[in-house]
Enzyme design. Structure first.
Site, PDB file in Angstrom:
ATOM      1  CB  ALA A   1      -0.929  -0.003   1.212  1.00 21.73           C
ATOM      2  CG  MET A   2       2.205   5.191  -2.193  1.00 18.98           C
ATOM      3  SD  MET A   2       3.657   5.404  -1.149  1.00 18.98           S
ATOM      4  CE  MET A   2       3.688   7.190  -1.003  1.00 18.98           C
ATOM      5  CD  GLU A   3       3.080   6.728   2.675  1.00 18.56           C
ATOM      6  OE1 GLU A   3       4.208   7.197   2.894  1.00 18.56           O
ATOM      7  OE2 GLU A   3       2.900   5.517   2.386  1.00 18.56           O
ATOM      8  CG  ASN A   4      -0.469   7.704  -3.352  1.00 16.21           C
ATOM      9  OD1 ASN A   4       0.707   7.792  -3.643  1.00 16.21           O
ATOM     10  ND2 ASN A   4      -1.174   6.587  -3.568  1.00 16.21           N
TER      11      ASN A   4
ATOM     12  CG  HIS B   1       1.318   1.300   7.806  1.00  9.86           C
ATOM     13  ND1 HIS B   1       2.385   0.879   8.557  1.00  9.86           N
ATOM     14  CD2 HIS B   1       1.867   1.932   6.728  1.00  9.86           C
ATOM     15  CE1 HIS B   1       3.519   1.238   7.985  1.00  9.86           C
ATOM     16  NE2 HIS B   1       3.227   1.879   6.858  1.00  9.86           N
ATOM     17  CD  GLU B   2      -0.072   2.538   3.646  1.00 10.00           C
ATOM     18  OE1 GLU B   2       0.407   3.647   3.340  1.00 10.00           O
ATOM     19  OE2 GLU B   2       0.633   1.523   3.819  1.00 10.00           O
TER      20      GLU B   2
ATOM     21  CG  HIS C   1       2.276   6.679   6.131  1.00 12.97           C
ATOM     22  ND1 HIS C   1       3.481   7.046   6.666  1.00 12.97           N
ATOM     23  CD2 HIS C   1       2.404   5.367   5.773  1.00 12.97           C
ATOM     24  CE1 HIS C   1       4.309   6.013   6.643  1.00 12.97           C
ATOM     25  NE2 HIS C   1       3.685   4.986   6.119  1.00 12.97           N
TER      26      HIS C   1
ATOM     27  CD  GLU D   1       6.935   3.647   5.482  1.00 10.27           C
ATOM     28  OE1 GLU D   1       6.004   3.063   6.078  1.00 10.27           O
ATOM     29  OE2 GLU D   1       6.773   4.247   4.408  1.00 10.27           O
TER      30      GLU D   1
END
Length: 890
Positions: free
Chosen positions: A302-305, A337-338, A341, A360
């Site tokens: 996953a990525m927190e854009n 988690h995301e 962020h 992180e």
């Protein structure tokens, strides 16, 4: 960002750990002093980016080829001092017209630095100017920069566009200042098919039809943010929505699977509400989307854009027909988690990648804190021991590195997304919070968020906020754990003095198979307690021995009481024997910790295996999942030492005596009143017995699998994974073929990965060889899972060195199919399960290992683990054999 299984790349610049020197203490954030490759005399203020993909080619792309796109960008820039040249980040982009302040610029690309120099005919005055550029680039089939995914639906193949910009991939989609210190606003527009929906960081400002089959979508302007947070996802997508405290919260997924997003939506509501309160700063954007990307991506989970996080679909979508408690937990944890962020990383951003752990490590800590708040029955703090043990193994060997490490550029930053950054960072933060106290720790974080919102920071800024809130020597403690590699070992001895118990503590460095490890010391906050006695005492152990007294005598002293500390503990013989006698009186966290530390002492050659095995004999009626997780993991490590020995059968039989009563107590079939822990404990019991060749468990799993083949609804979703894993490990050719058919027919990533990894787990070396053939030839196997699949084939085999030999022989063909990430880690992963020194030699000197510094380090790291097991084996196996024989005669 969360890396899939933390198995991205574990490679680091060689000088980081050859010298052993800690990173120098940082100063608070300064724009001018921030590291990076771009000059700082020009700063971006606002980007306006227009993207036009080749939609005709996208419609037919085969999932491997690249697709072209064209782009136009306008960037408002502040020139801080007169200049006639600018340097921007750009990779694999070709340029048309470029102007700055109305003057045409000469473009000189530099592929080595991934930059372009823009040379002007005359000097540009200080002040605000406009940079414009037209350019072209590639949409790749690998999830870096601007990419696409091909996926199956009941209506046929579909394609989706998405982006992955962290750490330095935005430069593949648009030219700019692709380093986190250069914050700016972004206004994005894109041409997409008329049937597509599109999502970005912000809300859609307008949609304009272009002919009958296309449309242009423009999004509203973002707040100031770093380039790696820009996102564009587009496809035949649907959205579930809810409004939470004025925020438009959504789950986005391909239309055919959107209903599987309802659990994630409910979880997101809880998470967003909690975090807005915890940080004391409301979520600052009008909307937050969580977007499911189909496929099995190797570079990230996953990525927190900011405003639109992207997830691999199997960790966002929950299918009631096939998903289990394990999936339920994974989704909630990853959402936490995301979403964390969105504050820690997005609102407040580390100035450079050497502080990646600030993103992180804190998100990994917060994910468990939030999840435990809403799901206390999952007992995540107790189960955190498994994560800590995983990172401690990496931190104890020669190839460890400091949490905060020197990073030269964005490419080097890619190597920092590893277990040290995430899990050691998390473990240290947990220890620090326990030392400071939850309330003071939260107050420090709130002050940090308020002071640095929309800006950048260094570690020093955080320590300052926590120090002010707590009055504790935060920087002194933190530097010893964050700025140097390794693990402290606390020696504990206790004696009775004048009616009181006096515990003496001293420290040294703990290491595995590293006789020349540099001596180091830490400032270690040690918590001590006694089983069955209320109250604990804390002491900061540094260079000098520390002494702690307790009233009365006769009660053993336990260090790392509560298991929140990041350190190993070794007791003198008398203190250990006293604790072992009171093992059942310890709380679950301390039973788990004592087991883990005892096994670590065996690995390090500080203790024979007998005392560890003696502790396991006390597990009758053990109720806690965390304890069984620890024990089953260690038993698996021991089993890995027994390849080719006569001891394995007797050891298997002993494991059966531990886990058969557990499974009998739980039963095979889930009940309506089962807790989450019971569901996972049953899975642990079934899988452990199956992997240790228990005939009754294998027979029952096979029976249920045959029934499942006839009627998929016959198998409870909670049993689906353990059943297929057991039959996969014990597979004959017929079962292997059945699993392969299921894998190839599966449409969801969760099902596809479940069946492929089950068949890769085959113990029969002949079937393991077939798994390697599948890895080499099967286009249905997700390419992003190639190295993990091969690792499973080696790890599950009864003859791992035979399977490794096949990988080594076919490395060129396998590496040719691998993604960029997998070319770094594939051979290292394939060799790692071995305990054969020859395999260590082979992986170090394999052609694929020497293809890059990153691949070489991954191979060196695996070789370290192999050599460690090879050194342990002659010490452990004879003692284990004697212990098993002695037990049989009792």
């Amino acid at each position: 960002m969360r890396v899939r299984g933390l198995l991205l790349i574990a490679a680091f610049a060689v000088n980081v750990f050859v010298s052993g020197a800690p990173v120098h203490a940082e100063e608070p954030f300064s724009y001018a002093a921030t590291p990076g490759t771009l000059p700082k005399h020009v700063r971006p203020v606002a980007y306006r980016i227009d993207i036009v993909p080749d939609l005709a080619k996208l419609a037919t792309a085969d999932g491997k080829e690249d697709i072209g796109f064209t782009g136009k960008v306008e960037i408002d820039i502040d020139v801080l001092e007169p200049t006639d040249s600018l340097t921007l980040s750009a990779q694999a982009l070709t340029f048309g017209s470029v102007t700055i302040g109305g003057m045409p610029a000469k473009v000189t690309p530099n592929a080595a630095t991934q930059n372009v120099q823009l040379q002007l005919p005359s000097r540009l005055a200080a002040g605000r100017h406009l940079l414009t550029a037209s350019y072209a680039g590639k949409i790749t089939s690998e999830p870096t920069g601007f990419y696409y995914m091909k996926y199956d639906t009941p209506q046929g193949e579909r394609r989706m566009l998405s982006t992955q910009m962290q750490p330095d991939f935005a430069r593949r989609m648009f030219p700019g200042w692709d380093e986190p210190v250069f914050k700016a606003t972004f206004t994005l527009s894109a041409l997409v098919p008329a049937t597509f929906s599109a999502y970005s960081n912000t809300l859609v400002a307008r949609e304009e039809p272009i002919g009958t089959d296309k449309k242009k979508i423009t999004f509203t302007t973002t707040p100031v943010m770093s380039s790696y947070l820009v996102v564009l996802s587009a496809g035949e997508l649907a959205r579930l929505q809810r409004t939470v405290n004025g925020v438009d919260l959504g789950i986005v997924a391909p239309k055919d699977r959107i209903e599987k997003g309802r659990y994630a939506l409910d979880a997101s509501v809880h998470v967003l509400t909690y975090l807005s309160d915890y940080f004391g700063v409301p979520y600052p954007l009008p909307k937050l989307d969580n977007i499911a990307v189909p496929g099995a991506i190797d570079t990230f989970e996953a990525m927190e854009n900011w405003g639109a996080s992207t997830y691999v679909e199997n960790v966002l979508l929950f299918d009631a027909a096939s998903s289990s408690q394990q999936t339920r937990e994974a989704i909630f944890i990853l959402l936490a988690h995301e979403t964390a962020h969105q504050w820690f990383g997005n609102l407040v951003t580390p100035a450079w990648w050497d502080n990646l752990w600030l993103n992180e490590g804190f998100a990994s800590w917060m994910e468990r804190k939030v999840t435990d708040h809403f799901n206390p029955s999952w007992k995540l703090p107790l189960r955190a021991n498994a994560t800590k043990e995983y990172v401690m193994r990496s931190d104890a060997v020669r190839t460890s590195h400091a949490v905060q490490q020197d990073i030269a550029d964005g490419r080097a930053a890619r190597t920092a997304f590893d277990t040290i950054t995430y899990d050691k960072g998390y473990a240290f933060i947990r220890m620090l919070e326990a030392f400071v106290g939850e309330e003071k720790f939260r107050d420090g974080l709130r002050a940090y968020m308020r002071k640095h919102a929309y800006s950048n920071t260094t570690t020093a800024d955080l320590w300052a906020a926590l120090t002010e809130a707590s009055g504790a020597p935060i920087a002194k403690i933190a530097a010893s754990f964050i700025d140097q590699p390794g693990i402290p070992l606390i020696h504990v001895s206790a004696r009775c003095v004048d009616g009181t118990t006096e515990a003496t503590l001293r420290q040294e460095r703990f290491s595995l198979n590293n006789p020349y490890a540099e001596k180091r010391t830490w400032q270690v906050p040690v918590v001590l307690g006694r089983p069955g006695v209320a109250g604990t005492q804390s002491v900061l152990v540094g260079d000098a021995p520390a002494r702690v007294t307790f009233p009365g005598c006769g009660q053993p002293v336990k260090a790392n009481f509560g298991d929140a500390g990041y350190y190993r503990v070794q007791y003198d013989d008398e203190a250990f024997a006293a604790l072992a006698r009171r093992f059942r009186d310890l709380d679950a966290a301390d039973r788990t910790n004592l087991l883990s530390d005892t096994w670590a002492m065996v690995q390090a050659g500080r203790l024979d295996i007998g005392p560890y095995l003696d502790l396991t004999t006390q597990l009758a009626n053990e109720p806690e999942l965390a304890v069984w997780q620890s024990v089953s993991a260690t038993l698996g490590n021991i089993d890995g030492l027994l390849d080719g020995t006569k001891t394995r059968a007797a050891f298997n039989a002993y494991v059966h005596t531990l886990f058969r009563p557990l499974l009998a107590r739980l039963g095979w079939d889930p009940r309506a009143d089962d807790s989450a822990e019971t569901l996972l404990l049953r899975v642990r019991a079934i899988e452990t017995l199956g992997l240790f060749s228990d005939p009754d468990t294998i027979a029952e799993a096979r029976r249920r699998f045959r029934q499942f083949e006839r009627d998929a609804k016959s198998l409870n979703p909670e049993l689906l994974t353990p059943v297929v894993n057991v039959v996969g490990h014990a597979a004959d050719r017929q079962t292997f073929d059945a699993l392969l058919r299921l894998a190839r027919a599966a449409q969801s990533s969760e099902d596809k990965l479940r069946y492929y990894f089950a068949l890769a787990n085959a113990a029969d070396p002949a079937l393991g060889a077939r798994a390697i053939d599948i890895a080499r030839t099967d286009d249905r196997l997700p390419s992003g899972q190639l190295s993990n699949f091969i690792n499973q084939a080696v790890d599950g085999s009864d003859d791992p060195d035979r399977i490794w030999a096949l990988v080594l022989k076919q490395q060129k063909q396998l590496l040719a199919r691998a993604t960029e990430t997998e070319r770094t880690n594939l051979l290292g992963y394939a060799a790692r399960p071995s305990a054969n020194p020859r395999t260590a030699y082979e992986v170090r000197w394999a052609e694929g290992s020497r293809a890059s510094k990153a691949a070489q380090f991954e191979a060196d790291k695996s070789a370290d683990f192999i050599e460690m097991r090879a050194a342990i084996k002659p010490r452990v196996v004879p003692v284990l054999d004697a212990w098993l024989k002695a037990r049989k005669t009792r």
